[in-house]
Design a protein around this motif. Structure first.
Motif, mmCIF file in Angstrom:
data_model
loop_
_atom_site.group_PDB
_atom_site.id
_atom_site.type_symbol
_atom_site.label_atom_id
_atom_site.label_comp_id
_atom_site.label_asym_id
_atom_site.label_seq_id
_atom_site.Cartn_x
_atom_site.Cartn_y
_atom_site.Cartn_z
ATOM 1 N N SER A 159 0.834 -1.201 0.000
ATOM 2 C CA SER A 159 0.000 0.000 0.000
ATOM 3 C C SER A 159 0.872 1.255 0.000
ATOM 4 C CB SER A 159 -0.899 0.005 1.235
ATOM 5 O OG SER A 159 -1.413 1.298 1.469
ATOM 6 N N PRO A 160 0.697 2.124 -0.997
ATOM 7 C CA PRO A 160 1.497 3.362 -1.014
ATOM 8 C C PRO A 160 1.270 4.228 0.228
ATOM 9 C CG PRO A 160 0.436 2.991 -3.138
ATOM 10 C CD PRO A 160 -0.153 1.999 -2.182
ATOM 11 N N ARG A 161 0.034 4.261 0.708
ATOM 12 C CA ARG A 161 -0.265 5.083 1.876
ATOM 13 C C ARG A 161 0.460 4.569 3.117
ATOM 14 N NH1 ARG A 161 -4.521 8.735 1.446
ATOM 15 N NH2 ARG A 161 -5.544 8.698 -0.594
ATOM 16 N N TRP A 162 0.560 3.250 3.265
ATOM 17 C CA TRP A 162 1.282 2.707 4.412
ATOM 18 C C TRP A 162 2.772 3.008 4.293
ATOM 19 C CZ3 TRP A 162 4.986 -1.304 4.916
ATOM 20 C CH2 TRP A 162 5.284 -1.665 6.240
ATOM 21 N N LEU A 163 3.311 2.885 3.090
ATOM 22 C CA LEU A 163 4.726 3.194 2.877
ATOM 23 C C LEU A 163 5.021 4.657 3.172
ATOM 24 C CD1 LEU A 163 5.324 1.190 -0.429
ATOM 25 C CD2 LEU A 163 6.241 0.641 1.834
ATOM 26 N N ALA A 164 4.087 5.539 2.780
ATOM 27 C CA ALA A 164 4.264 6.959 3.076
ATOM 28 C C ALA A 164 4.170 7.214 4.580
ATOM 29 C CB ALA A 164 3.211 7.781 2.342
ATOM 30 N N LYS A 165 3.295 6.472 5.249
ATOM 31 C CA LYS A 165 3.098 6.643 6.685
ATOM 32 C C LYS A 165 4.350 6.296 7.478
ATOM 33 C CE LYS A 165 0.105 5.093 10.455
ATOM 34 N NZ LYS A 165 -1.024 4.208 10.827
ATOM 35 N N ILE A 166 5.094 5.274 7.047
ATOM 36 C CA ILE A 166 6.293 4.862 7.782
ATOM 37 C C ILE A 166 7.554 5.531 7.250
ATOM 38 C CG2 ILE A 166 5.277 2.635 8.387
ATOM 39 C CD1 ILE A 166 7.003 1.333 6.252
ATOM 40 N N GLY A 167 7.380 6.468 6.305
ATOM 41 C CA GLY A 167 8.505 7.282 5.863
ATOM 42 C C GLY A 167 9.335 6.717 4.733
ATOM 43 N N ILE A 193 -1.422 12.289 -0.966
ATOM 44 C CA ILE A 193 -1.173 11.236 0.031
ATOM 45 C C ILE A 193 -0.210 11.739 1.094
ATOM 46 C CG2 ILE A 193 -0.132 8.966 0.372
ATOM 47 C CD1 ILE A 193 -1.257 8.151 -2.342
ATOM 48 N N LYS A 194 0.817 12.481 0.695
ATOM 49 C CA LYS A 194 1.771 13.029 1.662
ATOM 50 C C LYS A 194 1.094 14.034 2.585
ATOM 51 C CE LYS A 194 5.913 12.384 -1.177
ATOM 52 N NZ LYS A 194 6.991 13.044 -1.955
ATOM 53 N N GLU A 195 0.182 14.831 2.001
ATOM 54 C CA GLU A 195 -0.565 15.799 2.819
ATOM 55 C C GLU A 195 -1.440 15.066 3.835
ATOM 56 O OE1 GLU A 195 -3.966 19.305 2.269
ATOM 57 O OE2 GLU A 195 -3.024 18.361 0.516
ATOM 58 N N TYR A 196 -2.064 14.003 3.392
ATOM 59 C CA TYR A 196 -2.899 13.190 4.283
ATOM 60 C C TYR A 196 -2.059 12.580 5.409
ATOM 61 C CZ TYR A 196 -5.170 8.852 5.827
ATOM 62 O OH TYR A 196 -5.675 7.834 6.571
ATOM 63 N N THR A 197 -0.879 12.084 5.067
ATOM 64 C CA THR A 197 0.011 11.491 6.067
ATOM 65 C C THR A 197 0.457 12.529 7.083
ATOM 66 O OG1 THR A 197 0.818 9.931 4.392
ATOM 67 C CG2 THR A 197 2.110 10.160 6.392
ATOM 68 N N ASP A 198 0.778 13.728 6.615
ATOM 69 C CA ASP A 198 1.169 14.799 7.536
ATOM 70 C C ASP A 198 0.010 15.193 8.450
ATOM 71 O OD1 ASP A 198 3.674 14.830 6.387
ATOM 72 O OD2 ASP A 198 3.215 16.471 5.001
ATOM 73 N N SER A 199 -1.218 15.165 7.912
ATOM 74 C CA SER A 199 -2.393 15.492 8.717
ATOM 75 C C SER A 199 -2.577 14.484 9.842
ATOM 76 C CB SER A 199 -3.654 15.517 7.845
ATOM 77 O OG SER A 199 -3.544 16.484 6.834
ATOM 78 N N LEU A 200 -2.332 13.220 9.550
ATOM 79 C CA LEU A 200 -2.458 12.182 10.569
ATOM 80 C C LEU A 200 -1.464 12.388 11.703
ATOM 81 C CD1 LEU A 200 -2.976 8.814 8.622
ATOM 82 C CD2 LEU A 200 -4.648 10.084 9.953
ATOM 83 N N LYS A 201 -0.253 12.819 11.376
ATOM 84 C CA LYS A 201 0.772 13.012 12.390
ATOM 85 C C LYS A 201 0.422 14.142 13.352
ATOM 86 C CE LYS A 201 4.508 11.263 9.450
ATOM 87 N NZ LYS A 201 5.759 11.606 8.705
ATOM 88 N N GLN A 202 -0.418 15.077 12.904
ATOM 89 C CA GLN A 202 -0.792 16.210 13.735
ATOM 90 C C GLN A 202 -1.954 15.897 14.665
ATOM 91 O OE1 GLN A 202 -1.600 19.408 11.029
ATOM 92 N NE2 GLN A 202 0.422 19.314 10.070
ATOM 93 N N ILE A 203 -2.580 14.741 14.472
ATOM 94 C CA ILE A 203 -3.740 14.375 15.274
ATOM 95 C C ILE A 203 -3.307 13.474 16.414
ATOM 96 C CG2 ILE A 203 -5.955 13.155 15.286
ATOM 97 C CD1 ILE A 203 -6.251 13.895 12.346
ATOM 98 N N ARG A 412 -16.586 18.197 -1.189
ATOM 99 C CA ARG A 412 -15.616 17.263 -1.743
ATOM 100 C C ARG A 412 -14.714 16.705 -0.659
ATOM 101 N NH1 ARG A 412 -12.661 19.901 -6.723
ATOM 102 N NH2 ARG A 412 -11.921 17.762 -6.830
ATOM 103 N N ASN A 413 -13.991 15.665 -1.004
ATOM 104 C CA ASN A 413 -13.034 15.049 -0.088
ATOM 105 C C ASN A 413 -12.014 16.084 0.371
ATOM 106 O OD1 ASN A 413 -11.235 13.413 1.247
ATOM 107 N ND2 ASN A 413 -11.290 11.805 -0.298
ATOM 108 N N THR A 414 -11.771 16.108 1.671
ATOM 109 C CA THR A 414 -10.885 17.131 2.225
ATOM 110 C C THR A 414 -9.414 16.766 2.125
ATOM 111 O OG1 THR A 414 -11.000 16.124 4.406
ATOM 112 C CG2 THR A 414 -12.649 17.801 3.895
ATOM 113 N N GLY A 415 -9.110 15.537 1.699
ATOM 114 C CA GLY A 415 -7.721 15.129 1.616
ATOM 115 C C GLY A 415 -7.236 14.406 2.854
#
Length: 439
Positions: A159-167, A193-203, A412-415
């Motif tokens: 999954s690209p999103r998981w790979l982005a999540k772990i850096g 996807i990178k923006e989404y990953t950064d958003s997760l880190k702030q939560i 629309r989807n917020t990202g």
């Protein structure tokens, strides 16, 4: 897995000389394993990755099917069923997550529905094969899909999103490029996807004690309530032991299983056409009403049988009632519950609250699966179906009055992967549900 216990029941009971209690335990262990798998699924998928977790589920399934196929005693049969349940609990989480993370936004819904279609098709195939194969051979056949997927795991990208999540930025872009094609420009999607990953880190995620704050009470009640009620209404009991239900009503278990296998497949396509047009809640209410009618019809057949009325008709009434039940479940109560859970929880509680709702559903599913055969023996089938129908009625009422007012939100989807949530006039609003805002 789900469709195995019904066609295999008579063969297993006869060959291994199991009592009602022993076979009920065997049937219900799938849900216990599912609860175990659900508890560890999120952590495991985040630690190992989506692809490797899929491989683990396949190993559990293969070992489980082998244990059942060679069983000579109840304990090895139960061990195999428990392992299958763990595999099912892991699969129920990681497959939808992987599918959602690798597909483009405009195709995500189609892939989710196709996933549900494959589940129902698998159950139907198990019912059909169970008519012509012995229970041991049916277990051997069950190994084939898991073996094929285990081999396929080494051929699919992570999954690209998981790979982005772990850096792992380089591997993330390579996986995304492979999924979209070598000639496709992935710049925009990669940035999103990178923006989404950064958003997760702030939560900051809440812990188990913080989850029970008043501000989360409403959404937590909706999610856990829907999951629990959808299992308590008897679905797993009827599907796990459908053959014995038909036979208790004086109808052929083989013919009933074939009819049950055929009726479920077209039902999956109803949400495809109706979900976005009428909304989640309407489908839940229609589905619950249909389930209630199916239970009422089957229960009425047992009333006629108790009084010696319509002896030639009552078995067909049970068949029709169960078929209506099997058709109406995928229409609303099947995939729609999972979509609602995904939409209503804020990101900071989604993992923990989702796990709690799923665990509640598995535990209620175990209760139904374990007690269903006892209920059919200790009381009339009339009572079993009327109790289930009564619960279905309450689910329809719960969906109609307990989940807020339906409203449309076309934003629309917020990202940040919350496609339907928005704060609006002091309320947290999804496209099809509204509830007090979580601040």
């Amino acid at each position: 897995m789900v469709g195995y216990s019904s066609p295999a029941e008579s063969g297993i009971v006869d060959d291994l000389h199991l009592s009602t209690a022993e076979y009920s335990l065997f049937g219900s262990l799938l849900t216990i394993g599912g609860a175990i798998g659900a508890i560890v699924s999120g952590r495991l998928a985040d630690y190992l990755g989506r692809r490797l977790t899929l491989g683990v589920t396949d190993l559990f399934a293969i070992i489980g099917w082998l244990s059942i196929a060679v069983s000579q005693t109840a304990w090895s049969l139960d061990l195999g069923r428990l392992l299958l349940g763990i595999s099912l609990g892991l699969t129920a989480y990681v497959v939808p997550v992987y599918v959602a993370e690798i597909t483009p936004k405009d195709r995500r819904g189609q892939f989710v529905v196709f996933h549900m279609f494959m589940i129902v098709t698998g159950i139907s195939v198990a019912f059909l094969l169970g008519v012509i194969l012995s229970w041991r051979l049916l277990a051997v056949v069950g190994i084939i899909p898991s073996l094929v997927q285990l081999i396929g795991v080494f051929m699919i990208p992570e999954s690209p999103r998981w790979l982005a999540k772990i850096g792992k930025s380089d591997e993330f872009e390579a996986a995304l490029q492979r999924l979209r094609g070598v000639n496709v420009d992935i710049t925009e999607e990669a940035a999103e996807i990178k923006e989404y990953t950064d958003s997760l880190k702030q939560i900051s995620e809440v812990n188990i004690l913080q989850l029970f704050q008043r501000k989360y009470a409403y959404v937590l009640t909706v999610g856990v309530g829907l999951f629990a009620l959808s299992q308590l209404m008897g679905t797993n009991g009827i599907l796990y032991y459908a053959s014995s239900v038909f036979e208790s009503a004086g109808f052929s278990g083989h013919v009933g299983s074939i009819a049950l296998a055929v009726i479920q497949i077209p039902a999956v396509f109803v949400p495809v056409v109706c979900m976005d047009k009428f909304g989640r809640r309407v489908l839940l209410m229609v589905s619950a009403a249909g389930l209630c009618f199916g239970c009422f019809l089957a229960g009425l057949a047992y009333v006629f049988e108790d009084f010696g009325l319509l002896k030639g008709v009552s078995p067909y009434m049970v068949l029709i009632g169960v078929l209506i039940y099997a058709f109406m479940y995928p229409v609303g109560m099947g995939a729609t519950i999972f979509l609602i859970i995904a939409e209503i929880y804020p990101l900071n509680i989604k993992g923990l609250a989702g796990s709690m709702a799923t665990l509640a559903g598995w535990l209620c599913s175990w209760f139904v699966a374990y007690t269903f055969n006892f209920s059919m023996e200790w009381s009339s089938g009339r009572d079993v179906f009327y109790i289930s129908g009564h619960l279905c009625f309450h689910i329809a009422v719960y969906c109609g009055f307990g989940t807020g007012n339906e409203r449309a939100d076309t934003r629309r989807n917020t990202g940040i992967n919350q496609p339907y949530l928005a704060k609006e006039r002091g309320r947290m609003t999804s496209r099809y549900f509204s509830f007090p805002a979580v601040k």
